[in-house]
Write a protein that holds these residues in place. Sequence first.
Motif, mmCIF file in Angstrom:
data_model
loop_
_atom_site.group_PDB
_atom_site.id
_atom_site.type_symbol
_atom_site.label_atom_id
_atom_site.label_comp_id
_atom_site.label_asym_id
_atom_site.label_seq_id
_atom_site.Cartn_x
_atom_site.Cartn_y
_atom_site.Cartn_z
ATOM 1 N N THR A 71 9.549 2.242 0.738
ATOM 2 C CA THR A 71 8.781 1.611 -0.341
ATOM 3 C C THR A 71 9.180 2.164 -1.706
ATOM 4 O O THR A 71 9.704 3.281 -1.814
ATOM 5 C CB THR A 71 7.263 1.861 -0.169
ATOM 6 O OG1 THR A 71 7.032 3.258 -0.358
ATOM 7 C CG2 THR A 71 6.757 1.457 1.188
ATOM 8 N N GLU B 32 7.154 3.187 -3.994
ATOM 9 C CA GLU B 32 6.377 4.400 -4.265
ATOM 10 C C GLU B 32 7.068 5.629 -3.689
ATOM 11 O O GLU B 32 7.111 6.696 -4.296
ATOM 12 C CB GLU B 32 4.978 4.278 -3.636
ATOM 13 C CG GLU B 32 3.955 3.599 -4.512
ATOM 14 C CD GLU B 32 3.780 4.255 -5.871
ATOM 15 O OE1 GLU B 32 3.394 5.427 -5.923
ATOM 16 O OE2 GLU B 32 4.054 3.593 -6.886
ATOM 17 N N LYS C 57 3.276 -3.124 2.931
ATOM 18 C CA LYS C 57 1.873 -2.744 3.060
ATOM 19 C C LYS C 57 1.628 -1.558 2.140
ATOM 20 O O LYS C 57 2.566 -0.819 1.799
ATOM 21 C CB LYS C 57 1.576 -2.391 4.506
ATOM 22 C CG LYS C 57 2.334 -1.156 4.946
ATOM 23 C CD LYS C 57 2.128 -0.887 6.398
ATOM 24 C CE LYS C 57 3.013 0.279 6.806
ATOM 25 N NZ LYS C 57 3.376 0.338 8.156
ATOM 26 N N GLU C 58 0.374 -1.397 1.779
ATOM 27 C CA GLU C 58 0.054 -0.285 0.905
ATOM 28 C C GLU C 58 -0.085 0.985 1.744
ATOM 29 O O GLU C 58 -0.977 1.074 2.586
ATOM 30 C CB GLU C 58 -1.267 -0.600 0.212
ATOM 31 C CG GLU C 58 -1.415 0.115 -1.094
ATOM 32 C CD GLU C 58 -2.737 -0.264 -1.751
ATOM 33 O OE1 GLU C 58 -3.370 0.640 -2.296
ATOM 34 O OE2 GLU C 58 -3.118 -1.440 -1.668
ATOM 35 N N THR C 59 0.809 1.921 1.562
ATOM 36 C CA THR C 59 0.705 3.156 2.342
ATOM 37 C C THR C 59 -0.260 4.097 1.623
ATOM 38 O O THR C 59 -0.515 3.959 0.433
ATOM 39 C CB THR C 59 2.075 3.842 2.488
ATOM 40 O OG1 THR C 59 2.518 4.220 1.194
ATOM 41 C CG2 THR C 59 3.086 2.926 3.137
ATOM 42 N N SER D 187 -0.373 2.753 6.669
ATOM 43 C CA SER D 187 -1.438 2.300 5.772
ATOM 44 C C SER D 187 -2.735 3.007 6.159
ATOM 45 O O SER D 187 -2.812 3.648 7.215
ATOM 46 C CB SER D 187 -1.630 0.791 5.925
ATOM 47 O OG SER D 187 -2.157 0.535 7.206
ATOM 48 N N ASN E 5 -10.440 1.377 0.768
ATOM 49 C CA ASN E 5 -9.489 2.485 0.633
ATOM 50 C C ASN E 5 -10.195 3.610 -0.090
ATOM 51 O O ASN E 5 -11.070 3.371 -0.924
ATOM 52 C CB ASN E 5 -8.291 2.064 -0.222
ATOM 53 C CG ASN E 5 -7.521 0.943 0.429
ATOM 54 O OD1 ASN E 5 -7.395 0.895 1.653
ATOM 55 N ND2 ASN E 5 -7.019 0.025 -0.380
#
Length: 803
Positions: free
Chosen positions: A435, A437, A473-475, A483, A734
Amino acid sequence: MVKQKLILIGNGMAGIRAIEEILKKKPTVFDITVFGSEPYPNYNRIQLSKVLQGDTEVSDITLNEWQWYEDNGIRLYPGETVTKIDKEKQFVYTDKGRIEEYDHLIIATGSNPFMLPLPGVDKEGVTAFRDIKDCEQMIDYSQKYSRAAVIGGGLLGLEAARGLLNLGMNVDVIHISDYLMERQLDRDAGQLLQKELEAQGMNFLLEKQTVEITGKKKVTGLKFKDGGQISADLVVMAVGIKPNVALAEESGIGVNRGIVVNDHMETNVPNIYAVGECAEHRQMVYGLVAPLYEQGQALAKHICGIEGQGYQGSILSTQLKVSGVDVFSTGKINEDADTKAIKMFDDWNGTYKKILVDEGKITGAVLFGDTKDGNRLLSLIKKGTDVEEYLNTDRNEESGVSLVAGMPDDEIICGCNGVTKGTIVEAIQADGLTTLEQVKGCTNASRSCGTCKSLVSDLLECTLGDDYNENQKETICACTDLSKDEVIAEIKEKKLTHTREVMHVLGWRNEEGCSKCKPALNYYLGMVNPTEYEDERESRFVNERLHANIQNDGTYSVVPRMYGGVTNADDLRKIADVADKYEVGMIKLTGGQRIDLLGIKKDDLPSIWADLGMPSGYAYGKSVRTVKTCVGANFCRFGTQDSVGMGIDIEKKFEGLNTPHKVKMGVSACPRNCAEGGVKDVGVIGLDGIWEVYVGGNGGTELRQAEILSKVKTQEEVLEVIGAFLQYYRENANYLERTSHWVARVGIEHVKEVIGNKEMRDALNERMDLTLSTIKEPWSEAVQNQTLLKELYEKVNVPTASK
Ligand SMILES: Cc1cc2nc3c(=O)[nH]c(=O)nc-3n(C[C@H](O)[C@H](O)[C@H](O)COP(=O)(O)OP(=O)(O)OC[C@H]3O[C@@H](n4cnc5c(N)ncnc54)[C@H](O)[C@@H]3O)c2cc1C
Ligand SMILES: NC(=O)c1ccc[n+]([C@@H]2O[C@H](COP(=O)([O-])OP(=O)(O)OC[C@H]3O[C@@H](n4cnc5c(N)ncnc54)[C@H](O)[C@@H]3O)[C@@H](O)[C@H]2O)c1
Ligand code: SF4
Ligand code: FES
């Protein structure tokens, strides 16, 4: 081994990058103290333009969280200015009366915006654009007024003007030269830029010299040398910067335009370095991060005793951050007698390219409309490449993945951080990165202005092929590919019980975790196993660990609980006695109807709690905070229900509950809604015979109106709906996601469906009750635990930093 005392003056981008480089090389050699005049952790000043343009939030531009300082054993004194350096005795003195000794001192005081010394410059509504405070002032003015004037048509002025247009203001840009950005562009590119920005709605007054800022107390307009004038409610000054050298100069350190340094960033005084915009190296001062980061590298090497050639100066490149406009320039921008220029102008597509050549080598470039060749040209200038080589490898037709595929490994992808294609590809392959990020976390690429994000993304796609998923996906953070949902599922399935165990079993890239995942895992573990999980104090943000909110001067605040905002003479007396005994700096009523005691010394916290004998108000926690109430039916002539009683019951039931982010509530007894439930995470409104429950409101930076979740008849039903809602939020949001974001993300209809289902509601409440049964009152617990008291409150050198 006794650590060497290292002090950094200036908690900004260059100074902290130098510290990061030092920590990478010698993590345990220095005892580091940082002083910063601004009351924030190190933030990305560059992104202030994006904040003003509405593309990002102030809360999202932090580069190093409070926790980072703590994790690295750094004492940070935010909001504290160094006023004197004693270079003989090696001490620094601050405006808060602190005196600290150093073995090594780094000065990184940055620049001050240049304010034209015009009559009227001190009027209300005249601002620079340099820090968060300026940015907030502009946003505030845009909500009240309509006309803005920006003085200066350089990078900063144009980015400010675009932001003010986005905020709905009419914007005049007053520029002294006859074309825009004359320090970075040639006339042709400057004129193309003007045309494009005019089409976006900006109005330009070129070759104009401002002679006066008009108005009484508040600005009303500008007067020009040619006799013309315009009206304005806000004036933004963006006419350049001046290195901030006053402290160095007054302390007898060698100063010219900036603080004079050699190639190792040493000043003329032993053990004192300077880095960043305040430093002058070979008669150059810089105002862009790329050279400042290179300086930080050289400084770190030298201070760590690693040999290197030192800083050799930088070739600059700039890019304007205004959406819809692509402008790039690097190196030399205007021809002279020895220079030849290759020019291409495509009027149809609105592109312009000029490459300057000196003795066969590329020495500069100006690009407009299509800037994808920019970094390549910068690399070629740095390497001293022959222009023929460039012309023979024309990549004009290439874009996206095929463009990056054809790049050589030493081509720069991220200009700000000097990161090449080779470095990024190696990191992707060696560390299994997938990713953006993660690439940012490992290589720094895209960590500053962010314009290289799409190139990094193309490089990920090019390197990973089919394994790359753009809609990643947002890790949880850069330490893992998992995630939040996947981690929670693994915790449940593998019955994991500690943060370290989670990191180890789930193959965290960084065994220690980071400031993002540690508190999140601590929360998820506690949420999954409320009865068995032992809260890991060291994984919490420092405010939560100390059960008090740190203030910008390093003192703390104490907010005792006042259920429903109701107090009594006994509690008020106790508070008054404590305020006298501990010489409390300020006693203040909070927006949540409580009393805040401010200016408390850390060592006094436990004794104050003991003397108060009141429960903690959790004003520092990611937890249920307050339930604000209106006076309700018992006193108000409009009241239909007992809002105070209802508020107290809610607060007593849910006090101390850990939640993904803070939760504020309000209860009113009629639709006049005096307790402001419409902007609370949970708002309850009493009507004749019924209660309405609203959720997902927010009264902070991102105003959001709460949405109706349910209408019920009894007090028990209200508690049941709130319990189910809060538990569903706890289980699904989250970590660090407010209810306002979460409800907007999942949709109120979905939440209604879940909470409206009796079976699900009961199950959620069952899990909620289990959690509530485990909560302990933290202040009385701390007061009774001598070991904890010693460890937390008497320990010296605990960094004064928090979230
Ligand atoms: C809106 C905006 C957009 C920008 N965009 C870009 C861009 O796209 N690309 C780019 O490369 N650059 C950009 N810049 C420039 C870049 O932000 C700066 O070059 C960089 O922040 C300078 O870093 P520094 O650490 O030298 O100074 P700063 O970041 O200014 O940090 C210095 C810090 O020291 C503190 N300080 C000063 N004196 C004292 C003292 N005596 N005691 C304690 N603390 C003190 C100051 O309060 C400040 O917080 C932009 C700047 C702005 C304002
Ligand atoms: N995208 C980016 O890279 C970016 C964005 C914003 C800021 N910055 C940096 O921040 C710093 C400040 O930016 P800046 O734009 O203020 O500096 P700048 O020196 O680049 O531009 C200032 C502009 O103001 C004009 N000016 C000077 N006096 C004037 C006057 N009396 N009336 C009208 N115009 C006048 C100048 O002609 C010049 O073009 C710079 O170091 C810049 O590099 C960079
Ligand atoms: S919300 Fe209604 S009942 Fe409550 S104080 Fe205001 S007017 Fe009175
Ligand atoms: S080019 Fe600015 S962050 Fe990469």
